[in-house]
Motif scaffolding. Structure first.
Motif, PDB file in Angstrom:
ATOM      1  N   HIS A   3       0.810  -1.218   0.000  1.00 36.27           N
ATOM      2  CA  HIS A   3       0.000   0.000   0.000  1.00 36.27           C
ATOM      3  C   HIS A   3       0.843   1.268   0.000  1.00 36.27           C
ATOM      4  CE1 HIS A   3      -2.895  -3.048   1.462  1.00 36.27           C
ATOM      5  NE2 HIS A   3      -3.677  -2.416   0.639  1.00 36.27           N
ATOM      6  N   VAL A  10      -3.806   2.628   2.855  1.00 39.13           N
ATOM      7  CA  VAL A  10      -3.059   3.459   1.909  1.00 39.13           C
ATOM      8  C   VAL A  10      -2.546   4.717   2.597  1.00 39.13           C
ATOM      9  CG1 VAL A  10      -4.378   2.617  -0.069  1.00 39.13           C
ATOM     10  CG2 VAL A  10      -5.126   4.699   1.100  1.00 39.13           C
ATOM     11  N   PHE A  22       0.896   3.749  -3.065  1.00 39.19           N
ATOM     12  CA  PHE A  22      -0.158   4.709  -3.382  1.00 39.19           C
ATOM     13  C   PHE A  22       0.164   6.055  -2.736  1.00 39.19           C
ATOM     14  CE2 PHE A  22      -2.199   0.602  -3.832  1.00 39.19           C
ATOM     15  CZ  PHE A  22      -2.870   0.748  -5.022  1.00 39.19           C
ATOM     16  N   GLY A  79      -7.730   1.997  -5.078  1.00 38.48           N
ATOM     17  CA  GLY A  79      -6.674   2.334  -4.135  1.00 38.48           C
ATOM     18  C   GLY A  79      -6.480   1.193  -3.175  1.00 38.48           C
ATOM     19  N   THR A  80      -6.157   0.027  -3.706  1.00 37.88           N
ATOM     20  CA  THR A  80      -5.944  -1.165  -2.886  1.00 37.88           C
ATOM     21  C   THR A  80      -4.997  -2.082  -3.616  1.00 37.88           C
ATOM     22  OG1 THR A  80      -7.054  -2.937  -1.660  1.00 37.88           O
ATOM     23  CG2 THR A  80      -7.932  -2.403  -3.842  1.00 37.88           C
TER      24      THR A  80
END
Length: 272
Positions: free
Chosen positions: A135, A161, A138, A211-212
């Motif tokens: 993570h 994130v 990101f 966003g993973t």
């Protein structure tokens, strides 16, 4: 295959002396509760529990676990670890909750209101030096790409994130254009958004920024295909779905010349 040990950066962070010092500090100020993320070893959890009462959480229940603990024990101090990104984001989530109405907060947890949320913020602590390398990718570079290229897309963010990505998704959530939470929360959100134009039988092009971790791509694409395949073909043709997985330059690995030739006519733009 490599014979090297496959590890986890978060689990490793919780097994070091810095984490033990963090818990020793928490033990000085009772009543204290240690909430630890599930992907840590028993070798970490057992000695941790000797210092501070310890509860293991998952991403899907960490917010409710912390809120319930504060509701049950007056003047409790909660120490979360080892993920510093998730700790930062949980605190940011509670800070935003403190601006909600009492009615909105009670829908999240019935024992809390604005006063209780504000009072718990100074008593919520998190480990400052634990990151998930998956993570971590990101960060600032990815957020810049999203703002430039996908400002109208639906944004999703895992609680692990970095803060910039989390804040971007939280802002989108406020506009009903995003979701933050667990992988299941993200999947449920995408499915709901895809179903809406199908039920109204209208044309739409939907973009979702993930966003993973990349492992979620397969399950999300499969879920979207199942939804589109469950309606008649004329309705399905009205809706197109684009799943976007933005990556930082750190996550790109070069290939040999032979591998590039094997790709044939496939272009970078074909894979999103």
């Amino acid at each position: 295959m490599s014979s090297e040990r496959i590890g986890c950066s978060l689990a490793d962070a919780a097994s070091g002396p810095d984490y033990l010092s963090y818990l020793e500090g928490a033990s000085i100020f009772p009543p204290s509760l240690h909430v630890i993320y599930v992907n840590t070893s028993l070798e970490t959890k057992a000695p941790a529990h000797e210092l501070v009462p310890t509860i293991t959480c998952t991403l899907s229940n960490v917010v409710q676990t912390v809120l319930q603990a504060f509701a049950q024990v007056p003047d409790l101090n909660v120490c979360y670890g080892p993920d510093s990104y998730m700790g930062t984001n949980i605190k940011e989530l509670f800070q935003q909750m403190s601006l909600m109405t009492d009615e909105q907060i009670s829908q999240i947890h019935p024992k809390h209101d604005r006063l209780s949320i504000r009072s718990l913020l100074p008593r919520l602590h998190f480990f400052q030096d634990g990151t998930c390398i998956v993570h971590h990718l990101f960060g600032h570079e990815v957020v810049g790409k999203i703002k430039d290229m996908y400002c109208d897309a639906f944004l999703t963010a895992h609680l692990e994130v970095p803060g910039e990505m989390f804040s971007l998704a939280m802002e989108a959530k406020g506009r009903e254009m995003g979701v933050v939470g667990s992988t299941q929360n993200i999947l449920d959100f995408i499915k709901r958004i895809v179903i809406e134009p199908l039920e109204r039988n209208v044309k739409d092009h939907l973009q979702f920024v993930l966003g993973t971790e990349s492992g979620m791509i397969t399950s999300i694409v499969a879920a979207v295909r199942n939804i589109l395949g469950s309606v008649d073909s004329s309705s399905a043709r009205l809706v197109t779905v684009e799943i976007i997985f933005p990556v930082s330059s750190e996550s790109i690995t070069g290939t040999s010349a032979n591998a590039s030739q094997d790709m044939g006519s496939v272009q970078v733009g074909d894979v999103i």
